[in-house]
Design an enzyme around this catalytic site. Structure first.
Site, PDB file in Angstrom:
ATOM      1  CB  THR A 105      -6.041   8.452   0.939  1.00 43.47           C
ATOM      2  OG1 THR A 105      -5.534   7.187   0.446  1.00 43.47           O
ATOM      3  CG2 THR A 105      -7.178   8.189   1.921  1.00 43.47           C
ATOM      4  CG  ASP A 165      -0.005  -0.508 -25.969  1.00 41.47           C
ATOM      5  OD1 ASP A 165      -0.885   0.363 -25.976  1.00 41.47           O
ATOM      6  OD2 ASP A 165       0.411  -1.049 -24.928  1.00 41.47           O
ATOM      7  CG  PHE A 204      -2.998   3.767  -3.428  1.00 49.95           C
ATOM      8  CD1 PHE A 204      -2.395   5.011  -3.462  1.00 49.95           C
ATOM      9  CD2 PHE A 204      -3.937   3.442  -4.401  1.00 49.95           C
ATOM     10  CE1 PHE A 204      -2.724   5.924  -4.451  1.00 49.95           C
ATOM     11  CE2 PHE A 204      -4.271   4.349  -5.392  1.00 49.95           C
ATOM     12  CZ  PHE A 204      -3.665   5.595  -5.420  1.00 49.95           C
ATOM     13  CB  THR A 205      -7.961   4.359  -0.792  1.00 49.05           C
ATOM     14  OG1 THR A 205      -7.728   5.669  -0.250  1.00 49.05           O
ATOM     15  CG2 THR A 205      -7.821   3.305   0.295  1.00 49.05           C
ATOM     16  CG  ASP A 221       3.050  -0.516  -3.150  1.00 53.46           C
ATOM     17  OD1 ASP A 221       2.260  -1.284  -3.734  1.00 53.46           O
ATOM     18  OD2 ASP A 221       3.337   0.618  -3.566  1.00 53.46           O
ATOM     19  CE  LYS A 266       4.955   4.557  -2.022  1.00 50.80           C
ATOM     20  NZ  LYS A 266       5.467   3.192  -2.210  1.00 50.80           N
TER      21      LYS A 266
END
Length: 719
Positions: free
Chosen positions: A409, A338, A405-406, A375, A424
């Protein structure tokens, strides 16, 4: 894929044992501890499982009876035309018993190394109090702390029971977390003191009985019956109680038994042949000659080699469910790995800031760092870290409103008090945000597209950075290059695999472009991009249909079919119960890259077995040519020219050969336990090296050893 750990070390659990780490291959303590077991193995009911050594034991018993009877029968017979000393038969009997004992000692030492681990694990299997959830229903709320529970012994838990475990409690049995997340101390199983995180609903939901919850509360569904827990299986396996002979061992045992039968026939015909020349060969000499001719060296060490191979895996914190799996690892020709957590570190990291034309580098770096302060992801932290490396330090906090962050968006950022907005994220989302208040110049878009395409083609992830002032004027500043970081040294290790004839294949869910770039950087031979569970299974089947043996790692329920199909399926201990049941090995450290070490250990096992088999057969041939001329030169003086070692007498030659035959087993025990040093060579080169080192060595060693022993035996009265 990789084990998640907290940044602090786990407190030591009072009384919790840890798995023993690497041990020396052979020590005085191990030898002393193994001696009682070696004597117990003299039981014929155990010895018959090893045909070669069973014949030696029968010969030892027969010679002992002859030695006892000789005073009543008029003394030992002559052999080859020369007199035989009275102590000769007793000497043969004693050294035959020592030969059997040394063979048992090799196996007993190998088993003892596993028993030390088993004793440590057995201490974790104490009965504990469990809090069983009363009247649990799948439709209920397992999070409810008011759910009624009853105290029961962990030994009374049944498959499917549900228990609640809080901080400080031992997990009462193997199971899967159905609610909650907790830090768990698994040092009693793995020997590692750093705690690991276990949580419901993912590939890290499995927990092991005997481990301790350090924080929070979890609800666990028991997945094992009493006496059939993972620890119980580990104890049985490392002790060797459940160890079955592998196909390779069975085939080799058949070969050794066949050679033994052939030499029994050869030995029985010697006396009739000698009688034509008015010579006699005594029964002790015939028994001694038989023992010297049959492959006693490899017969004595074969079981120890197999047990030691599994033990070496245990020392690497890998539990093999069968010896067959260890052997298969040695024959693997295709290695599936992996990408995330195995070839790469598992988290993308910022590697460079790329400015657009006319934008100062410091402005882009500072803006990107400010947008990443809030973040919490490793990627966001890596942007701040890279900015610091570039000399731009923005502190730990920035004034303003955080924009998380979503998925809608596809951006994150910061709205500062003066009205400045920083964003960003994905290129198309950031461009659309900028163009809400005006068009972006085509030359700027062309420059941005060129940089984004370059990063994407290299296998990286481009994050576009933009800023909008309070008046609504927006500007694109540049791009942050995120990339998967390939682990150090893997390229060299894959090159070693290639030299061994093993093809490496990277499996990833990434798009083909990213997969190709990572595969090239890591040095794997091939890759499978956008892989689904069905794709993995199909790939393994194609490889096997082409005559290849396949190894792979996995930790999730969706990996279970592929793990079961693979010839060597290594399940992560952090993974689900389904994955651990499907695989034939479990990595207690949950380090997927350890698959490479497993292959090396498997190959070392096969090479060790092949090398010592080569030595044993060459050794037997050399002993034959060393002692036969000395035995019969009294009857056939012409054979004296073949007595190149100048052995003292026929009786000293036979006794010296028997002594050497026993001592060489003891000398080779450390090599059998430690294993022949592995070198990444092709099969033909390994075979050539074994023939040169162990074949030639097996021929030369008896001539030297028997001669040295004969010099001592020749000093004894009557010899």
């Amino acid at each position: 894929m990789s084990t998640t750990t907290t940044p602090t070390m786990a407190p030591e659990t009072p009384g919790a044992p840890t798995a023993p780490r690497s041990q020396s291959a052979f020590s005085a303590e191990q030898l002393i501890a193994a001696i009682p077991g070696a004597f117990r193995k003299l039981d014929p009911r155990q010895m018959w499982r090893n045909p070669v050594m069973f014949i030696v034991e029968v010969g030892a018993a027969f010679t002992t009876v002859l030695a006892i009877a000789e005073p009543f029968l008029g003394g030992p017979e002559s052999s080859g035309g020369s007199s035989v000393p009275a102590s000769f038969t007793w000497g043969i009997a004693v050294w035959l018993w020592l030969t059997v004992l040394f063979a048992n000692l090799a196996e007993s030492v190998a088993e003892g190394r596993g028993k030390a681990q088993a004793d440590s694990l057995r201490k974790t299997r104490t009965s504990t109090t469990a809090h069983a959830v009363t009247g649990y229903s799948p439709d209920g709320d397992p999070a409810a702390t008011t759910t009624p529970t009853r105290e029961v012994s962990s030994a009374d838990l049944q498959l499917g029971d549900v228990v609640a475990v809080t901080a400080g409690d031992l997990i009462p049995g193997d199971g899967d977390i159905i609610w909650g997340i907790a830090s768990v101390d698994e040092s009693a199983i793995t020997g590692e003191s750093a705690p690991v995180v276990r949580e419901s609903g993912g590939d890290r939901s499995a927990v092991t009985g005997g481990t301790r919850v350090l924080s929070d509360r979890i609800v666990v569904k028991i997945t094992s019956k009493p006496g059939e827990t993972f620890v119980d299986r580990m104890i049985g396996l490392v002790e060797g109680a459940s160890r079955q002979k592998t196909p390779n061992e069975i085939a080799l045992n058949i070969l050794l038994a066949s050679l033994t039968i052939i030499f029994v026939i050869v030995t029985l015909t010697l006396n009739p042949i000698a009688s034509y020349s008015a010579a006699t060969v005594s029964l002790p000499v015939l028994v001694a000659l038989l023992v010297c001719l049959i492959p006693t060296t490899i017969g004595a060490l074969l079981s120890a080699i197999g047990i030691a191979g599994m033990d070496r895996l245990v020392q690497h914190n890998v539990l093999a469910m069968s010896g067959r799996a260890v052997e298969a690892a040695g024959d693997v020709t295709t290695l599936l790995l992996d990408k995330t957590g195995t070839i790469t570190y598992g988290n993308r990291r910022a590697s460079e800031f790329v400015t657009l034309e006319g934008v100062p580098a410091a402005e882009l770096i500072r803006t990107a760092a400010l947008s990443s302060l809030a973040d919490p992801t490793p990627e966001g932290k890596s942007v701040v870290d890279l900015a610091g490396v570039e000399g731009i330090h923005v502190g730990e906090f920035a004034p303003g409103d955080i924009v998380p962050f979503t998925a809608q968006t596809r951006m994150s950022g910061l709205d500062q008090p003066d009205g400045t907005q920083i964003r960003k994220g994905a290129g198309s989302a950031v461009i659309a945000w900028i163009e809400q208040d005006g068009r972006v110049a085509s030359s700027v878009l062309a420059d941005l597209d060129e940089q984004v395409e370059r990063i994407a083609n290299s296998g990286g992830t481009p994050l576009v950075v933009a800023v909008k002032t309070a008046t609504g004027e927006g500007r694109l500043l540049g791009v942050v290059h995120l990339k998967d970081i390939v682990k150090e040294g893997l390229k060299e290790r894959f090159a070693e695999m290639r030299a061994m004839g093993i093809r490496t294949v990277m499996i990833t869910g990434d798009n083909p472009l990213t997969a190709k770039a990572i595969a090239a950087e890591a040095g794997v031979d091939d890759f499978l991009a956008e892989a689904t569970p069905e794709d993995k299974l199909a790939l393994i089947r194609r490889e096997q249909q082409g005559g290849n043996l396949v190894a792979m790692t996995g930790d999730g329920t969706n990996d279970a079919p592929a793990l079961a199909q693979a010839d060597v399926g290594v399940a992560m201990n952090t993974g689900t119960s389904a994955a651990k049941e499907a695989g034939n090995m479990v990595d207690l450290d949950s380090d997927p890259s350890k698959l490479i070490d497993i292959v090396r250990i498997g190959k070392q096992l096969l090479i060790t077995r092949g090398a010592l088999t080569t030595f044993s057969i060459a050794n037997d041939i050399a002993k034959y040519f060393a002692i036969i001329p000395a035995m019969f030169m009294g009857v056939f003086p012409g054979l004296a020219v073949l007595n190149i070692m100048g052995l003292h007498s026929p009786s000293s030659a036979v006794l010296s050969a028997i002594i050497f035959n026993a001592i060489v087993i003891v000398v080779l025990i450390p090599l059998a336990l430690r294993g022949v040093k592995y070198r990444p060579l092709s099969a033909s080169k390994i075979l050539g090296r074994n023939l040169l080192v162990y074949g030639v060595g097996g021929v030369i060693a008896p001539f030297i050893g028997i001669k040295l022993i004969d010099l001592i035996v020749g000093l004894l009265p009557g010899f």
